[in-house]
Design a protein around this motif. Structure first.
Motif, PDB file in Angstrom:
ATOM      1  N   THR A  51       0.829  -1.213   0.000  1.00  0.00           N
ATOM      2  CA  THR A  51       0.000   0.000   0.000  1.00  0.00           C
ATOM      3  C   THR A  51       0.857   1.255   0.000  1.00  0.00           C
ATOM      4  O   THR A  51       0.513   2.256  -0.643  1.00  0.00           O
ATOM      5  CB  THR A  51      -0.931  -0.001   1.229  1.00  0.00           C
ATOM      6  N   VAL A  52       1.969   1.236   0.719  1.00  0.00           N
ATOM      7  CA  VAL A  52       2.809   2.429   0.795  1.00  0.00           C
ATOM      8  C   VAL A  52       3.411   2.769  -0.571  1.00  0.00           C
ATOM      9  O   VAL A  52       3.695   3.943  -0.857  1.00  0.00           O
ATOM     10  CB  VAL A  52       3.913   2.256   1.865  1.00  0.00           C
ATOM     11  N   LEU A  53       3.564   1.774  -1.432  1.00  0.00           N
ATOM     12  CA  LEU A  53       4.018   2.058  -2.796  1.00  0.00           C
ATOM     13  C   LEU A  53       2.972   2.870  -3.550  1.00  0.00           C
ATOM     14  O   LEU A  53       3.301   3.784  -4.314  1.00  0.00           O
ATOM     15  CB  LEU A  53       4.310   0.749  -3.538  1.00  0.00           C
ATOM     16  N   GLY A  54       1.699   2.540  -3.327  1.00  0.00           N
ATOM     17  CA  GLY A  54       0.632   3.343  -3.907  1.00  0.00           C
ATOM     18  C   GLY A  54       0.633   4.755  -3.363  1.00  0.00           C
ATOM     19  O   GLY A  54       0.377   5.725  -4.093  1.00  0.00           O
ATOM     20  N   LEU A  55       0.936   4.896  -2.073  1.00  0.00           N
ATOM     21  CA  LEU A  55       1.031   6.219  -1.453  1.00  0.00           C
ATOM     22  C   LEU A  55       2.159   7.039  -2.081  1.00  0.00           C
ATOM     23  O   LEU A  55       1.994   8.239  -2.354  1.00  0.00           O
ATOM     24  CB  LEU A  55       1.258   6.073   0.053  1.00  0.00           C
ATOM     25  N   VAL A  56       3.295   6.399  -2.337  1.00  0.00           N
ATOM     26  CA  VAL A  56       4.423   7.104  -2.963  1.00  0.00           C
ATOM     27  C   VAL A  56       4.017   7.637  -4.333  1.00  0.00           C
ATOM     28  O   VAL A  56       4.295   8.793  -4.679  1.00  0.00           O
ATOM     29  CB  VAL A  56       5.645   6.170  -3.070  1.00  0.00           C
ATOM     30  N   LEU A  57       3.339   6.809  -5.123  1.00  0.00           N
ATOM     31  CA  LEU A  57       2.861   7.267  -6.426  1.00  0.00           C
ATOM     32  C   LEU A  57       1.904   8.443  -6.281  1.00  0.00           C
ATOM     33  O   LEU A  57       1.959   9.415  -7.039  1.00  0.00           O
ATOM     34  CB  LEU A  57       2.159   6.122  -7.162  1.00  0.00           C
ATOM     35  N   GLY A  58       1.018   8.355  -5.296  1.00  0.00           N
ATOM     36  CA  GLY A  58       0.062   9.430  -5.069  1.00  0.00           C
ATOM     37  C   GLY A  58       0.747  10.736  -4.687  1.00  0.00           C
ATOM     38  O   GLY A  58       0.371  11.814  -5.170  1.00  0.00           O
ATOM     39  N   LEU A  59       1.749  10.651  -3.833  1.00  0.00           N
ATOM     40  CA  LEU A  59       2.477  11.860  -3.425  1.00  0.00           C
ATOM     41  C   LEU A  59       3.238  12.477  -4.600  1.00  0.00           C
ATOM     42  O   LEU A  59       3.295  13.710  -4.734  1.00  0.00           O
ATOM     43  CB  LEU A  59       3.446  11.522  -2.290  1.00  0.00           C
TER      44      LEU A  59
END
Length: 401
Positions: free
Chosen positions: A362-370
């Protein structure tokens, strides 16, 4: 909820129930058709593959059809698939019936979302997406238990008849109360071109990562609750209902937040989901805390869905149907990938560590979002001087700066 949106939500409820209820009627179906449970379980795989493969193909083939007409046609195919399953004389016929129903799944949900968005004022797309998506939440909370009860009481065929009945009613409501909407885009070429859009690609990647993180944990939530938290089997059933209620709350909340501030809200919700997964694993031995976190987990996991779909709509504004359908198929692939990852974690480290693995994805998705959020802000800042210059305010702004 406006009645046209309710009609669309009811369609999604029927589709979601048909997809998920197979798990509840699997034993009766396998006994009646003379196949073992693993073979009967392939019906789930067949449906998922039908959704993934059928979504892009059906969407491209129907790109020029008026949206309401297309919706009714797709629902007609879906109803036919469920009727065929209800009367199937052999297992292979059920497989064919499930694939027929699955082929229109992604396109149907994408068209339903677009019809819903066309009915609301600008700036309320997230809420419209959430209202339609509630059908999937309610399918989990109400549709699957009810369909399982019908199957246990009257046989597995009765469940498919019930799904066909509710989707027929929903289709008639759509025909009566939903207004027509023109086809979007310029056909197959423009739909395919949209998939090359960077924002669309990143939104789909965020969907895959966020959903895979959820699937890594949720697939194994029952053994996590029984083996680590030491809940009884009966308590797990209640907690799954609690999870479903949380998913309803999260979907509504996610839609409202998407309307207010799309990318900041998505990043905040992905961060919250990551933190909740880590906390879930850290406190899994405490029953009261875990019971609360099951609700919060459901809310956080489903709160990101309206925002992701709304991001797709905005990024693929010229021809969004295929992008939405591919994104819906991405949910299926992500859940399958998350289940596979969770299984490997269970085998090597234990079920408790699925929460850490899910958070890592999930944190990889967060990185993309940021990264997307920062890029959006830079583009807005770059556009601001140009806008000021076009109104005669450019030089004064530059001097003050």
């Amino acid at each position: 909820m406006p009645f046209p949106l309710f009609a669309l939500m009811l369609c999604v409820f029927g589709v979601g129930t048909s997809e998920y209820v197979i798990a509840g009627i699997l034993p009766g179906l396998s006994d009646d058709l003379g196949v073992d449970i693993p073979t009967a379980g392939l019906l789930v795989t067949a449906y998922a593959l039908g959704v993934v493969i059928g979504g892009p193909i059906i969407t491209i083939a129907t790109a020029r059809i008026e949206r309401k007409t297309l919706m009714l046609l797709l629902m007609g195919v879906f109803i036919a698939g469920n009727v065929l399953a209800a009367v199937a004389p052999a297992y292979w016929v059920v497989v064919v019936a499930r694939v027929v129903a699955a082929l229109v799944h992604s396109t149907f949900v994408a068209v339903g979302i677009m019809l819903a968005v066309s009915m609301v004022p600008e700036g309320q797309s997230g809420s419209a997406v959430a209202k339609v998506s509630l059908g999937l939440n309610l399918a989990t909370v109400l549709g699957v238990p009810l369909g399982t009860f019908i199957g246990e009481s009257h046989g597995w065929r009765a469940t498919f008849w019930a799904v066909a009945g509710i989707t027929t009613l929903a289709t008639l409501l759509v025909a009566a109360v939903v207004r027509p909407a023109p086809a979007t885009g310029g056909g197959a070429a423009s739909e395919l071109k949209v998939l090359g859009n960077r924002r669309v690609q990143i939104a789909i990647a965020m969907t895959v990562l966020g959903s895979a993180g959820f699937g890594t944990v949720f697939t194994y939530i029952a053994p996590l609750l029984t083996d680590v938290t030491h809940f009884s089997t009966g308590a797990v059933t209640v907690l799954l209902i609690v999870f479903g209620v949380g998913s309803v709350v999260g979907t509504v909340l996610g839609g409202k937040l998407a309307d207010r501030s799309l990318m900041p809200a998505l990043c905040a919700l992905l961060a919250a989901l990551t933190g909740i997964l880590l906390l879930f694993g850290a406190t899994a031995s405490a029953q009261i805390v875990t019971a609360v976190l099951v609700f919060v987990f459901g809310a956080a996991a489903f709160s990101i869905i309206p925002g992701l779909q709304t991001r797709i709509l905005g990024a693929a504004a010229g021809a969004p149907t295929l992008a939405l359908a591919v994104n819906i198929s991405a949910f299926q692939l992500a859940n399958a990938g998350g289940s596979w990852l969770g299984g490997r974690v269970v085998d090597t480290a234990g079920v408790r560590w699925t929460t850490v693995a899910g958070a890592a994805v999930t944190v990889l998705g967060l990185v993309l979002g940021l990264l997307e959020l920062r890029r959006d802000r830079r583009e807005r800042q770059a556009e601001a001087p140009e806008a000021a210059a076009s109104t005669g305010g450019g030089p004064r702004t530059a001097t003050v700066g």
